[in-house]
Design a protein around this motif. Structure first.
Motif, PDB file in Angstrom:
ATOM      1  N   MET A 180       0.820  -1.206   0.000  1.00  0.00           N
ATOM      2  CA  MET A 180       0.000   0.000   0.000  1.00  0.00           C
ATOM      3  C   MET A 180       0.861   1.266   0.000  1.00  0.00           C
ATOM      4  N   MET A 181       2.039   1.171   0.599  1.00  0.00           N
ATOM      5  CA  MET A 181       2.920   2.328   0.622  1.00  0.00           C
ATOM      6  C   MET A 181       3.351   2.701  -0.801  1.00  0.00           C
ATOM      7  N   VAL A 182       3.644   1.681  -1.619  1.00  0.00           N
ATOM      8  CA  VAL A 182       4.041   1.950  -3.004  1.00  0.00           C
ATOM      9  C   VAL A 182       2.896   2.616  -3.762  1.00  0.00           C
ATOM     10  N   HIS A 188      -6.538  12.300  -9.094  1.00  0.00           N
ATOM     11  CA  HIS A 188      -7.661  13.107  -8.622  1.00  0.00           C
ATOM     12  C   HIS A 188      -8.880  12.313  -8.148  1.00  0.00           C
ATOM     13  N   VAL A 189      -8.882  11.004  -8.340  1.00  0.00           N
ATOM     14  CA  VAL A 189     -10.054  10.221  -7.945  1.00  0.00           C
ATOM     15  C   VAL A 189      -9.692   9.140  -6.931  1.00  0.00           C
ATOM     16  N   LEU A 190      -8.721   8.304  -7.261  1.00  0.00           N
ATOM     17  CA  LEU A 190      -8.375   7.185  -6.375  1.00  0.00           C
ATOM     18  C   LEU A 190      -7.929   7.620  -4.978  1.00  0.00           C
ATOM     19  N   PRO A 191      -7.161   8.697  -4.835  1.00  0.00           N
ATOM     20  CA  PRO A 191      -6.791   9.090  -3.461  1.00  0.00           C
ATOM     21  C   PRO A 191      -8.007   9.324  -2.571  1.00  0.00           C
ATOM     22  N   PHE A 192      -9.070   9.929  -3.104  1.00  0.00           N
ATOM     23  CA  PHE A 192     -10.278  10.174  -2.313  1.00  0.00           C
ATOM     24  C   PHE A 192     -11.008   8.863  -2.014  1.00  0.00           C
ATOM     25  N   ALA A 193     -11.020   7.950  -2.991  1.00  0.00           N
ATOM     26  CA  ALA A 193     -11.709   6.675  -2.800  1.00  0.00           C
ATOM     27  C   ALA A 193     -10.995   5.783  -1.795  1.00  0.00           C
ATOM     28  N   ILE A 194      -9.666   5.840  -1.765  1.00  0.00           N
ATOM     29  CA  ILE A 194      -8.882   4.955  -0.911  1.00  0.00           C
ATOM     30  C   ILE A 194      -8.719   5.515   0.494  1.00  0.00           C
ATOM     31  N   PHE A 243     -10.093   3.969   3.761  1.00  0.00           N
ATOM     32  CA  PHE A 243      -9.638   2.615   4.072  1.00  0.00           C
ATOM     33  C   PHE A 243      -8.137   2.560   4.345  1.00  0.00           C
ATOM     34  N   VAL A 244      -7.387   3.465   3.724  1.00  0.00           N
ATOM     35  CA  VAL A 244      -5.928   3.483   3.878  1.00  0.00           C
ATOM     36  C   VAL A 244      -5.482   4.925   4.155  1.00  0.00           C
ATOM     37  N   PRO A 245      -5.699   5.409   5.359  1.00  0.00           N
ATOM     38  CA  PRO A 245      -5.367   6.807   5.663  1.00  0.00           C
ATOM     39  C   PRO A 245      -3.881   7.016   5.946  1.00  0.00           C
ATOM     40  N   PHE A 298       0.012   8.583   5.141  1.00  0.00           N
ATOM     41  CA  PHE A 298       0.480   9.941   4.834  1.00  0.00           C
ATOM     42  C   PHE A 298       0.515  10.216   3.333  1.00  0.00           C
ATOM     43  N   PRO A 299       1.038   9.311   2.464  1.00  0.00           N
ATOM     44  CA  PRO A 299       1.045   9.613   1.028  1.00  0.00           C
ATOM     45  C   PRO A 299      -0.356   9.809   0.450  1.00  0.00           C
ATOM     46  N   ILE A 300      -1.331   9.020   0.931  1.00  0.00           N
ATOM     47  CA  ILE A 300      -2.701   9.153   0.429  1.00  0.00           C
ATOM     48  C   ILE A 300      -3.291  10.480   0.885  1.00  0.00           C
ATOM     49  N   ILE A 301      -3.102  10.815   2.141  1.00  0.00           N
ATOM     50  CA  ILE A 301      -3.600  12.098   2.656  1.00  0.00           C
ATOM     51  C   ILE A 301      -2.971  13.257   1.885  1.00  0.00           C
ATOM     52  N   ALA A 302      -1.676  13.154   1.640  1.00  0.00           N
ATOM     53  CA  ALA A 302      -0.973  14.213   0.903  1.00  0.00           C
ATOM     54  C   ALA A 302      -1.485  14.316  -0.527  1.00  0.00           C
ATOM     55  N   ALA A 303      -1.782  13.169  -1.146  1.00  0.00           N
ATOM     56  CA  ALA A 303      -2.305  13.188  -2.521  1.00  0.00           C
ATOM     57  C   ALA A 303      -3.671  13.874  -2.563  1.00  0.00           C
ATOM     58  N   VAL A 304      -4.539  13.576  -1.600  1.00  0.00           N
ATOM     59  CA  VAL A 304      -5.853  14.220  -1.529  1.00  0.00           C
ATOM     60  C   VAL A 304      -5.697  15.724  -1.382  1.00  0.00           C
ATOM     61  N   LEU A 305      -4.806  16.137  -0.466  1.00  0.00           N
ATOM     62  CA  LEU A 305      -4.616  17.567  -0.231  1.00  0.00           C
ATOM     63  C   LEU A 305      -4.045  18.268  -1.465  1.00  0.00           C
ATOM     64  N   LEU A 306      -3.079  17.639  -2.110  1.00  0.00           N
ATOM     65  CA  LEU A 306      -2.503  18.252  -3.314  1.00  0.00           C
ATOM     66  C   LEU A 306      -3.538  18.394  -4.423  1.00  0.00           C
ATOM     67  N   SER A 307      -4.375  17.371  -4.587  1.00  0.00           N
ATOM     68  CA  SER A 307      -5.404  17.434  -5.617  1.00  0.00           C
ATOM     69  C   SER A 307      -6.387  18.571  -5.336  1.00  0.00           C
ATOM     70  N   LEU A 308      -6.804  18.708  -4.081  1.00  0.00           N
ATOM     71  CA  LEU A 308      -7.731  19.781  -3.714  1.00  0.00           C
ATOM     72  C   LEU A 308      -7.083  21.157  -3.829  1.00  0.00           C
ATOM     73  N   VAL A 309      -5.813  21.236  -3.465  1.00  0.00           N
ATOM     74  CA  VAL A 309      -5.105  22.518  -3.586  1.00  0.00           C
ATOM     75  C   VAL A 309      -4.983  22.915  -5.053  1.00  0.00           C
ATOM     76  N   THR A 310      -4.682  21.936  -5.918  1.00  0.00           N
ATOM     77  CA  THR A 310      -4.600  22.219  -7.350  1.00  0.00           C
ATOM     78  C   THR A 310      -5.931  22.748  -7.864  1.00  0.00           C
ATOM     79  N   ARG A 311      -7.024  22.048  -7.502  1.00  0.00           N
ATOM     80  CA  ARG A 311      -8.344  22.501  -7.922  1.00  0.00           C
ATOM     81  C   ARG A 311      -8.645  23.906  -7.396  1.00  0.00           C
ATOM     82  N   THR A 312      -8.247  24.178  -6.155  1.00  0.00           N
ATOM     83  CA  THR A 312      -8.494  25.483  -5.556  1.00  0.00           C
ATOM     84  C   THR A 312      -7.697  26.573  -6.265  1.00  0.00           C
ATOM     85  N   LEU A 313      -6.430  26.301  -6.552  1.00  0.00           N
ATOM     86  CA  LEU A 313      -5.601  27.275  -7.260  1.00  0.00           C
ATOM     87  C   LEU A 313      -6.211  27.631  -8.613  1.00  0.00           C
ATOM     88  N   VAL A 314      -6.609  26.616  -9.350  1.00  0.00           N
ATOM     89  CA  VAL A 314      -7.188  26.838 -10.669  1.00  0.00           C
ATOM     90  C   VAL A 314      -8.519  27.584 -10.554  1.00  0.00           C
TER      91      VAL A 314
END
Length: 370
Positions: A1-3, A290-296, A299-301, A303-319
């Motif tokens: 899961m880490m990979v 932009h989709v799988l990090p939110f879905a996972i 179930f798998v909270p 740090f990389p998954i949390i960071a991916a969710v935050l980065l995706s939301l930040v990107t959307r917010t910036l745009v």
């Protein structure tokens, strides 16, 4: 899961980094006033646009900083579109109503109308504008000034996208996110590589001689997405193209319902993502970033998954903030990206069927490449 988490983090970090770079490049683009003897022909293809054409003409007639002529091509409208344009033409000599000749075999409707508009235009620069776009008074002048300063044959911008319904929020925000999150604009401005060509057909200015030398709309007569196709055509012919921020140049409400948006994006899909080679790659980038990090995440909270969710939301917010889109697109972001992919796959999986594309209710002739 880490990979897996690290892979998803990387896929989310890519558009975040590109969006930061692209927004910095675009916002650092200085405005330039047009120089010399310039006339801008504002060209509006219109088919059954009675609700839009009046406000569109009001906006273009308010243009300042450069002389304009405004040509509207009525393309077989069955509503009051031509009567409205005639009313404006009687009041202001800058407005002309043209009637499109019958659609020729092998042409798509909007491209056909734009071609005939270009032949009737007198301007040094041609500004193609959709009927649902409301240009700001300084838009034509700033686009010409940028084209002259950068020696670009084509300059385009994405108007501020007006979204009010849930259906719009689930579809339209993909435009700016794909451009700002996945097109390396620094390289685009340094290279004439056709693969880096991008434009928005809603608001697109071309220099007349470059347009003619490249072949213009006649050279893409079988195509639908004139923004992408013209930008690539210009680059293949040796002309530079560019994108500038469009939120202060114009606004546009493309669709009002989900089914309109789905069908609108589907008709251009084959000329964008929906190819057997491109779509699997785009699916990996968009689904993974932009989709799988939110879905996972539930179930798998990790740090990389949390960071991916935050980065995706930040990107959307910036745009969203940079383009002044509806902020409700931010919490809907993963669903918007999922819907975007669903549209593309629905089109790709129908390759080889008898389904025909069209424009404003008119089917294109058989043989046109959708």
């Amino acid at each position: 899961m880490m990979v897996l988490g690290l892979v998803l983090f990387g896929l989310a970090a890519l558009p975040f980094a590109l969006a930061l770079l692209n927004l910095g490049i675009l916002r650092a683009t200085p405005p330039h006033a047009p120089q010399g003897d310039v006339l801008v022909s504002i060209l509006i293809p219109a088919r059954n646009e009675a609700k839009n054409i009046g406000p569109a003409l009001d906006a273009t007639l308010a243009s300042v900083g450069v002389p304009v002529e405004i040509l509207v091509m009525d393309d077989g409208s069955t509503d009051a579109t031509p009567e409205i344009v005639r009313h404006y033409a009687a009041r202001d000599e800058r407005v002309r109503l043209l009637t499109a000749p019958p659609l020729e075999d092998g042409w798509t409707g909007k491209v056909h109308a734009c071609h005939h508009l270009s032949e009737a235009a007198k301007g040094t620069h041609l500004l193609f504008v959709d009927a649902d776009v409301r240009v700001r008074p300084h838009a034509a002048a700033l686009l010409v000034g940028h084209a002259q300063k950068t020696d670009a044959g084509l300059v385009s911008a994405v108007p501020r996208q007006i979204m009010r319904s849930l259906g719009e929020l689930l579809t339209v925000p993909t435009i700016n996110l794909l451009l700002l999150g996945y097109l390396p604009m620094g390289f685009m401005r340094l290279s004439r590589d056709p693969g880096l060509g991008a434009a928005c057909g809603q608001l697109m200015l071309v220099e007349r001689e470059a347009y003619r030398a490249s072949g213009g709309h006649a050279a893409i007569r079988t195509r639908i997405h004139d923004g992408i196709q013209l930008a690539r055509l210009f680059r293949r012919k040796g002309f530079m193209t560019d994108l500038v921020p469009g939120d202060h140049l114009a606004s546009c409400r493309m669709y009002t319902r989900f089914d309109e948006a789905w069908n609108g994006f589907a008709k251009n899909a084959h000329e964008g993502m929906a190819t057997p080679v491109a779509l699997p790659v785009w699916t990996m980038l968009l689904l993974g970033g932009h989709v799988l990090p939110f879905a996972i995440l539930p179930f798998v909270p990790t740090f990389p998954i949390i960071a991916a969710v935050l980065l995706s939301l930040v990107t959307r917010t910036l745009v969203t903030v940079a383009t002044r889109e509806n902020p409700w697109s931010i919490p809907l972001h993963p669903f918007t990206m999922l819907i975007g992919l669903a549209i593309q796959w629905s089109v790709l999986l129908r390759i080889g069927t008898t389904r025909r594309a069209g424009w404003k209710g008119r089917l294109y002739p058989v043989g046109v490449k959708p």
